[in-house]
Structures are given as C-alpha cells and as structure tokens.
Motif scaffolding. Structure first.
Motif, PDB file in Angstrom:
ATOM      1  N   GLY A   1      -8.153   5.133  -1.668  1.00  0.00           N
ATOM      2  CA  GLY A   1      -7.904   3.851  -1.023  1.00  0.00           C
ATOM      3  C   GLY A   1      -9.028   3.474  -0.087  1.00  0.00           C
ATOM      4  O   GLY A   1      -9.493   2.333  -0.063  1.00  0.00           O
TER       5      GLY A   1
ATOM      6  N   ASN B   1      -5.055   4.528  -6.271  1.00  0.00           N
ATOM      7  CA  ASN B   1      -5.138   3.814  -5.001  1.00  0.00           C
ATOM      8  C   ASN B   1      -6.430   3.034  -4.855  1.00  0.00           C
ATOM      9  O   ASN B   1      -6.455   1.986  -4.209  1.00  0.00           O
TER      10      ASN B   1
ATOM     11  N   ASN C   1      -3.356   2.246   5.236  1.00  0.00           N
ATOM     12  CA  ASN C   1      -3.800   3.464   4.545  1.00  0.00           C
ATOM     13  C   ASN C   1      -3.607   4.679   5.458  1.00  0.00           C
ATOM     14  O   ASN C   1      -3.050   5.698   5.047  1.00  0.00           O
TER      15      ASN C   1
ATOM     16  N   LEU D   1      -5.117  -3.368   5.746  1.00  0.00           N
ATOM     17  CA  LEU D   1      -5.105  -2.406   4.645  1.00  0.00           C
ATOM     18  C   LEU D   1      -5.611  -1.046   5.130  1.00  0.00           C
ATOM     19  O   LEU D   1      -5.044  -0.010   4.797  1.00  0.00           O
TER      20      LEU D   1
ATOM     21  N   TYR E   1       0.795  -1.200   0.000  1.00  0.00           N
ATOM     22  CA  TYR E   1       0.000   0.000   0.000  1.00  0.00           C
ATOM     23  C   TYR E   1       0.836   1.262   0.000  1.00  0.00           C
ATOM     24  O   TYR E   1       0.571   2.220  -0.734  1.00  0.00           O
TER      25      TYR E   1
END
Lengths: 504, 149, 321
Positions: A121, A315, A373, A369, A69
């Motif tokens: 994202g 993203n 982020n 995730l 990421y």
C-alpha cells in the motif's frame, strides 16, 4: 517539491482529532466487514457508505478512504484462518496463508499479510503521489488489444501454478472460462448458454463460487478428520504470542517480494479495468519464477514469499486504482466505482478538474490513505493474538460454523438462494475435483480473468474491423507479445533440449 | 476394460461432453464469426470448448487403469447437513434453519452437553445475526410457515 | 434455572427473525395504509445508479414522514435483473412491493424476454436524461459534419457506449443517418469506461449522458458534437447541435428512472404511491442530493404519463429486438 507541500497540507487537513477518529472508526468497521466472507470490499464499501453521511464532507471522505483501505486488509483474514477467501484477490493469499496456518503458524501468516499489505500500500501511495496523473494517462493507452495481450500473458502464467500435470490445469482453466461465458454476452447483448433458465441470464456470481470451491470443499476433509479423531483442531499445539513475531530471516524473506509485488500491483492497478485480482495473481506467478528454488518450501505450501507477494500486490493495486479514479474519474474496479459514487454524493467530481478545483479535498484524501494504511496495520496487528485463537477452536465446532457462514455469505452476495445453490454446487464439485486430482485454483482464476480477455479480444476485432494486425502494430502489444512468446516457447524449447540430450 | 474405468474417467467424459455442448452451441447457435463484425458471441466459448475436449480425451486415456478414486463415507454427513438445511429453509427460513442445524450438529454429532451447545450457539449465532441481519440488513428468506402466519 | 434462561434467549433469537419479517403497523383510519414493510426491489447490486436513487427516495420518504411503513431495500442482481423483476410482477403483497425501474432495465427486460410492461403497474417517473455524442479533443474529428464527411469517403467509425439505453439510441441514430455499415458499436460496462476509451483514442465517438462527461468537457478533453435530443442542452454542452440543425430528423431515447409496482396493485395503492413520490420529488433534499448532483431537472410524471412514456420506450426497444 510542490507535490510535497500539497501533500503536507493534505496531512494537516487529515490530522485533526475528529478526522483521525473517523478514520479509526472506518478502519475498524472496514476490517470487520472485509473479513466477512461474501461481503468483500465491494459490498462492504457500498454497505458502509451511508455511515459517512453523518459527517462533514472532508471527514466523510477520509472515513470512506479508510473503510476502503481497511477492507483490503480484512479480506485476507478469513482466507488465512479458515481458508475462505473473502474476495477474489484473496484466492492467492489463501494458497500460502492457509498452508501456513495448517503448519501451526497462523499468527505469522497474519503478521506477514499485514506487513506486506502495508508495504504494498505504501509503495502504491508513494507512486500515486508522484506519478499518479502521469501513470493514469499512460494507462489510457491500454486499449482493447493491449488488454487482450496482458490477459493472455496472465492466463498463460496460470500454468506455472499447477504442479506435475499441466493438462489438469488446462482442463480446469477451460472449465472456469466456460462458466464465465454463461448468461448475457456483454459485447453483443446476446443471451447464451442459459439453457432456458432465467437464473443463468446474468451469469454466475464469483463470490459464492469461491466460497463453495474453496471454503465448503475443505469441510469434507474436516469432517473426515473429525470422525477419525486424528486432530482436535486446525492446530493442536499451544500458540504463544511470541511465536507470531517474525524472525529476522522471515522478515527479510517477506520484504523483497513485498517490494517487487507492490510495484507490479500498483502498475496493474493503474490500468482501467484490470483490477486487484489480476494484480495479485500476476505478482504471485512472477514471484514463483523469481524465487524459484530459493524458498524454504515451494510456493503454495506455505511459503512466506508467496503470501507476501499476493497481499502486497493486492494493496498496491488498491492504492493504484486511486490514480485513474482521482486523475481521470475512471473507476478501475467495482469497489472504486462505489467510492466514486460516494465522492459524487459529496459534490466532488473526480476527474481532470479535481486537483485544480478541489486541491484540499484531493490531497486530504490521499493523505488520509497514508493514515488509514498505518491505522489498519496497527489495528490488525493488535487483533492477531485474538484472531489466531480461532484456529484452536475444535474441529467439531468449526464444521457447522464454517458451513453456516458459507450459507450466509453466499446468500448475502445477491440476497437470493441462487447464490447458495452456486456455493453448494461449487462445494461438491470441488470435492470431486480434488479426489480426481483436478486443481481448483486455475478454474477460479480463469473464471475471473476470462471475461476481461474475451470482451477485449472481441472489442479489438471490432475496432479494427477484423484486422489482426492491430496486435502487432502497437508498441505495448509488441512487448506483451514478446513476453507471451517467451513464456510459451522457453519451456517447450527446454523440454525438446532435454529430450535431445537424454537421447544422446 | 470396464473394471479399469474409474471415477476419474467418468469425470473427463463429462468434461468432454460439456466441451462438445459449448462447441456446438458456439459454432451453431450463437455465431462464431461474421464478416462485418468479426468474432461473435460463440467465438470464444467454442474455442475454449475445443481445447477442453482435446485435453479431456488426453487425460481420459491417461486415467484408464489409474488407481481407483475413493470417496469418503464421512462426506455423507455433509450431504445430510446440506439437505437438512435446505428442507428446513423451505419451511422456516434460512436463519432459523441454520441455527437448528448448528444445535443439532453440536448435540447429536459432537455429543456436547446442552449447556455448552446453547452457549456456543448463542455466541456464534448472535454474532452472525447481529452482523448480517441487524447491521448489514441482509433480508434472509423467511420460509412458507411464516408467510402463512 | 440457568438452562431455562438460556433456552428463553434462544427462543427469543429465533422469534426475532420472525418479528423482523413481520413488523409493521395496523391501519387506524379509513384511508389507504400499507400493511407491514415496503419491499423495494433493486435489480442491480449495491452502489449502482438504481441503488443510489432508491436509497435516496427511501431515505427522504422515511425522514420526512411521507411513508410511515419501514422500507426494506432488496438488491437482487441475479439473472441480469430478471429475477427481481419476476419477483415483483408476481408479488403477493402487491400494494407494498415496488421496483426501481429505468429505461435501461426496460431494454434488458425486453432483450431477456418473458416479461413486458403488461406484467407491472407503472407508477411514476422521477428523472429523465438524454444523450450526447462526444469526440476526443485531440482526435481525428472535431465536429459531426466531419464524421459524416469521412463516412461518405468510406471511413469506418467506432462508437463506444453502454449495453442498455445508449445502444438503443445508437441504433436509432444509425437508422436515421443510414450508416449501419459504417458505424461499429463497441459495448462498455459503464459510461466512465466508454469515456476512458474515448480519451485513449480507442473509439472515435462516445455516446454518454451529460453527467458522466461533464468534467471532461469543462477540462476541454472531449467535445460534445451532437445532441440526441429535440433541443440543445445547457452549458457546457450547448455547442452541440441537434440532428435537425444538421438536416436530419431528431433522434432521442430519453433515459428515465422511475418506480413500478406489481401487476395486481390496487388503484388506491397506485394513488397513494404516486402521491408519496410526488412529495418526495418536491423536497429540497431531492433537488440538492439527487437532481443537482446528476445534472438533472425535476421530471415528475404521474401514473398515466409515466405509463405512456414507458410503453413508448418499450415499443422502440421491441422494434430493435
């Protein structure tokens, strides 16, 4: 509701001190590697993968997720600051991002890029949590004919990027497509256009080409400025920290494109084999149409909207790619393929069974995730004050530094001087093109998109045994066909209407 | 007529020739269309080539008589830099070649004092060497001098 | 004074590149020893199958002290892998230059032309794998007999697979069945892409190795209908019959992964590497970290055996070219 409780459980797994620390370390390393031109997210993940072997499986996978990421965040840095896109999706970022830097707002550009990356994202992850498996199965409907039409739409929208003279855009796109046909044809296995050279058998690698066409080409301008002494650095004015903060209006300008582009990017990310480049490019082209005339400066000249759209879509696609990866075990891009390898190293087989056999793993990864982020946003925002000092470095030092990193980056992509040769040819051609008024961005985009277009076009003909009706019989292709026709016919119709009106 | 031609025209002549090569090879050598298999390896490139040839000609005609294209003489600095790095690379390897070029540029083009030159070189070269060579283990070429040793 | 220190540091920096390339150990007894580093070439980029097996091998070999000299792994995917193959075949330090080599690489090498196995010294084969044909559980066909029935009725069948070894085994299959005109081969970039196409019903059959398909078979999304091997596979692939059970001759093109060296490698070095890789293949880490994860069984073959298998595969690939 079940989904939410699963996700909460995932968070409780991911939130341990050790896991956060691993995510933080992965985030910092991922940012650094992602910001290095020539390394990019694919090679970055592959190179950092072994690092995760020292931890227990859950921690390792959380670290892997944050490396992946943070890589996406880092890719924008070199594009914005020194106009060298670290990977393919960053081409669109460089267009407006670097233009903002030249106008003296590197901090703002970085801020917007981080903000939009975060928003994109986040959108992608929320969709992933609630609709992931469903969208991934829907993505399976995208066969050769659907992909062909999607790519055709993407190719056509390249023309929106070119200014007054669309013909030069077409010429540049054709050149890009022709370069992509060099080497072994993946459909038939036949060798073509290698002109007897074994170096050309595998075709041209994209990263050195971008480093040459964008990164090295700009050196010609820099040398000229340096010799004439007209400017001492990219930005002469002193940059204060508070200049990097966005005003309310700027934040508003960035938010709406981030949301639309994030949605679009996520959707494209879910399609097997479409990738983040197509996502960021389609979102950028769409943004150009949506915000037509409403931006302070046109897209491509440092518009907040363009930068936000590109980064957010990029993203969103990165998060979206996890859908097919986790739900179906199908990697949507080279980078997710490396991730798949990493997950399998840990005895995890992503695929239809993952959510039932290893729910804690799967949800832990998704939760991580979200965490990465936020961490990536925090780390990169913290870096802005230092990063933007780069643009104050005197041009005289910038020139050899950029040339050096062009060489090293181009070499590192395939560990051979062939990459360097490609980079140099790209650099000199880019200079000649810019002198002759031929735009380079369409060439690079056409290069990336055209192999997907060609393979799927030919697969479509093969599966239907030469029957062209498959482009009409399927509902999804019909939708794309309609979009395509509107895109082609409306401008033509408008031109004819204008002419008729003028003749009266 | 001839004095109206400029570099732009030359560029479009070259792209047209390139297009023709792609069309000829696509149609002739690589197979454009086969009855059983549909489009062949030459199908897509040949079509792209046709489009390129057509628009190159259009643009060529438009370019006749347009303003001359001027290349900057400063570009020669870059040409010389690249040539220097490539020659040095052949003998001593890529990384040393880049470091020597870096020092030479700062000292002889920018005319910085030695102290500054060396400090900047160590700082930047150190980062590059540390990240790419030590950490990421990129195997840089070593040049023929080293293989004699 | 200060200047001198800075200069020394600079010289050191330059020297470091030299040391990095030269570092190594000298021989101290009569046995065969590697001089300098071992250059281990991989003809695909980081993260691919060849890269993973190479890094597993070098990891195990270094960690367990099987090979003292440091390994340097070169990923050189240029020219479709042909560049790294050419580099290895003509390497000057032949005794310490290795190349990760698979049947897929061999097919590509033959297709590209210019190089054959005669330009190398085959060392070992470490793992081998075979293929199966799969159909979608909700697709038109549910067994291979049905497919052959449909072919007789003039139906066209689309088969998905990768460009390398699966294409070769497909051609061998068509030759055996006499279905060259009814089967259309659609190339995909990777096994997972061709399985995705099968899941989306864009192809009728996907040819794949068991590892890539395992999950989907367990989940019941796809069904194995034909084993391209002389014997049936283990569970969950044991429902797929071999060709001889259906009344044809068996067809197989084993996909192996191994290591080859430069043409001029000395006999002592060949013996040394064969022994070293044998030791690697006997470690528990190899069993657990590589074989089990990829649903493989240990398949160690020494130089002679490996050479025989590789030449046989080369003959098959050349016959189709």
């Amino acid at each position: 509701m079940e989904t939410l409780s699963m996700l909460a459980e995932g968070f409780s797994v991911a939130m341990s001190f050790q896991n956060i620390l691993a995510a933080l370390a992965g985030g910092i390393l991922g940012l650094i590697v992602g910001a290095m031109p020539g390394i990019g997210s694919l090679a970055g993940c592959a190179l950092l993968l072994p690092l995760t072997f020292h931890f227990d499986p859950t921690t390792a996978i959380i670290m892997l997720g944050s490396i992946y990421y943070a890589n996406m965040f880092g890719g924008a840095f070199s594009a914005i600051l020194i106009n060298i896109p670290g990977d393919a999706p960053a081409i669109m970022t460089a267009l407006d991002g670097f233009a903002m830097t030249k106008k003296g707002h590197p901090g703002k550009a970085l801020f917007i890029s981080n903000y939009s990356s975060f928003v994109g994202g986040l959108i992608g992850m929320i969709i992933l949590v609630f609709l992931g498996p469903a969208l991934a199965s829907f993505g399976l409907n995208f066969g050769p004919s659907e992909m062909t039409m999607l790519m055709l739409v993407a190719m056509t929208s390249i023309s929106w990027l070119v200014g007054e003279n669309p013909i030069t855009g077409i010429i540049a796109s054709c050149l890009g497509m022709m370069i992509s046909t060099l080497g072994v044809d993946i459909v038939s296995g036949q060798i073509r256009y290698n002109f007897g050279s074994i170096w050309l058998l595998g075709g041209i690698n994209f990263i050195p080409l971008v480093i040459g066409f964008i990164g090295m080409t700009q050196l010609f301008d820099l040398v000229k400025q340096d010799m004439s002494g007209e400017k001492l650095s990219y930005v002469d004015a002193k940059i204060r920290f508070r200049d990097t903060l966005l005003t309310k209006d700027e934040l508003k300008r960035a938010t709406r494109p981030s949301i639309t582009a994030g949605l679009m990017g996520t959707f494209v990310g879910f399609l097997p084999g479409a990738g983040a480049t197509a996502a960021s490019f389609l979102a950028y082209a769409a943004e150009k149409k949506i915000s037509n005339g409403k931006t302070l400066v046109p897209l491509g000249e440092g518009a907040i909207e363009g930068l936000a759209a590109s980064e957010s879509a990029n993203n969103g696609a990165a998060a979206g790619a996890f859908g097919p990866l986790l739900a179906l075990g199908i990697p949507g891009s080279g980078t997710t393929a490396v991730l798949l390898g990493g997950l399998m190293m840990w005895g995890l087989n992503p695929g239809p069974m993952l959510f039932s056999t290893n729910p804690d793993f799967a949800w832990g990864l998704i939760a991580s995730l979200f965490i990465s982020n936020i961490l990536s946003l925090a780390i990169s925002l913290g870096c802005i004050p230092w990063l933007q000092k780069i643009v104050r470095v005197p041009i005289g030092v910038m020139i050899p530094s950029i040339l050096m990193i062009c060489f090293i980056g181009a070499y590192s992509t395939s560990n051979s001087m062939f990459g360097v040769v490609i980079m140099l040819i790209g650099g000199f051609l880019g200079y000649i093109f810019s002198k002759c008024g031929l735009p380079t961005a369409p060439l690079l985009l056409a290069f990336v998109l055209s192999s997907t277009l060609e393979t799927n076009l030919r697969r479509a003909f093969l599966t239907s045994h030469g029957n062209i009706a498959m482009f009409l019989e399927r509902p999804i292709t019909d939708v794309f066909l309609a979009i395509f026709l509107i895109m082609v016919l409306v401008p033509v119709g408008r031109a004819i209407y204008k002419k008729a009106k003028n003749n009266k | 007529m001839l004095n109206k031609l400029n570099w732009r025209c030359v560029l479009y002549i070259l792209t047209a020739i390139l297009g023709i090569i792609w069309v000829v090879l696509g149609f002739g050598t690589y197979g454009f269309w086969s009855a059983e298999e549909g489009p062949g390896a030459g199908f897509f490139p040949a079509i792209v080539g046709c489009v390129l040839v057509f628009f190159s000609i259009v643009e060529f005609i438009k370019s006749i008589g347009s303003d001359a294209v001027k290349f900057d003489k400063e570009a020669l600095y870059l040409v010389a830099s690249v040539a220097g790095i490539l020659i040095l690379n052949f003998f001593i390897g890529l990384f040393p070649a880049l470091v020597i070029y870096y020092v030479a540029w700062l000292k002889f083009v920018e005319k910085y004092p030695w102290k500054k030159v060396i400090l900047i070189t160590i700082f930047y070269g150190g980062i590059m060497y540390g990240v790419f060579s030590l950490w990421l283990q990129v195997p840089f070429p070593t040049g023929i001098l080293l293989s004699w040793l | 004074m200060k200047k001198n220190i800075i200069l020394t540091v600079l010289v050191f920096l330059l020297a470091a590149t030299a040391v990095f390339a030269q570092g190594g150990k000298e021989a101290d007894d009569g046995q065969f020893h590697i001089k300098g580093n071992v250059d281990f070439y991989v003809s695909s980029s980081s993260g691919g199958g060849s890269d993973i097996i190479t890094r597993t091998i070098t990891d195990i070999a270094s960690k367990n002290g099987i090979v003292d000299a440091p390994f340097i792994v070169y990923n050189q995917p240029d020219g479709n892998g042909q560049i790294s193959r050419r580099t290895v075949s003509t390497a000057r330090n032949a005794d310490s230059t290795l190349l990760c080599f698979s049947s897929g690489d061999l097919t590509a090498m033959i297709q590209n032309g210019g190089l054959t196995l005669d330009d190398f010294r085959p060392l070992v084969i470490l793992a081998a794998d075979k293929h199966l044909c799969f159909v979608n559980a909700e697709g038109k066909y549910s067994s291979f007999e049905e497919i052959m029935e449909a072919v007789k009725n003039g139906q066209k069948i689309n088969v998905g697979g990768t460009m390398s070894d699966e294409r070769v085994v497909f051609n061998m299959l068509c030759e055996e069945l006499g279905t060259k005109d009814s089967f259309t081969y659609i190339t995909y970039g990777s096994a997972s892409e061709s399985i995705a196409a099968l899941l989306g019903n864009h192809v009728d059959i996907a040819i794949s190795k068991p590892a890539a398909a395992n999950q989907y078979v367990i989940a019941g999304d796809i069904i194995p209908v034909l084993a391209l091997s002389t014997t049936r596979f283990g569970a969950p692939f044991d429902t797929a019959p071999t060709l001889s059970e259906l009344g044809y001759n068996d067809v197989e093109y084993p996909m192996w992964r191994g290591v080859i060296g430069a043409k001029n490698m000395s006999d002592e070095a060949v013996a040394f590497w064969a022994d070293a890789f044998k030791k690697v293949s006997e470690t528990e880490e190899w069993q657990k970290n590589y074989l089990e994860r990829n649903l493989l069984v240990s398949q160690y073959m020494g130089p002679e055996e490996a050479s025989a298998v590789m030449y046989e595969a080369q003959a098959a690939a050349q016959a189709q070219n």
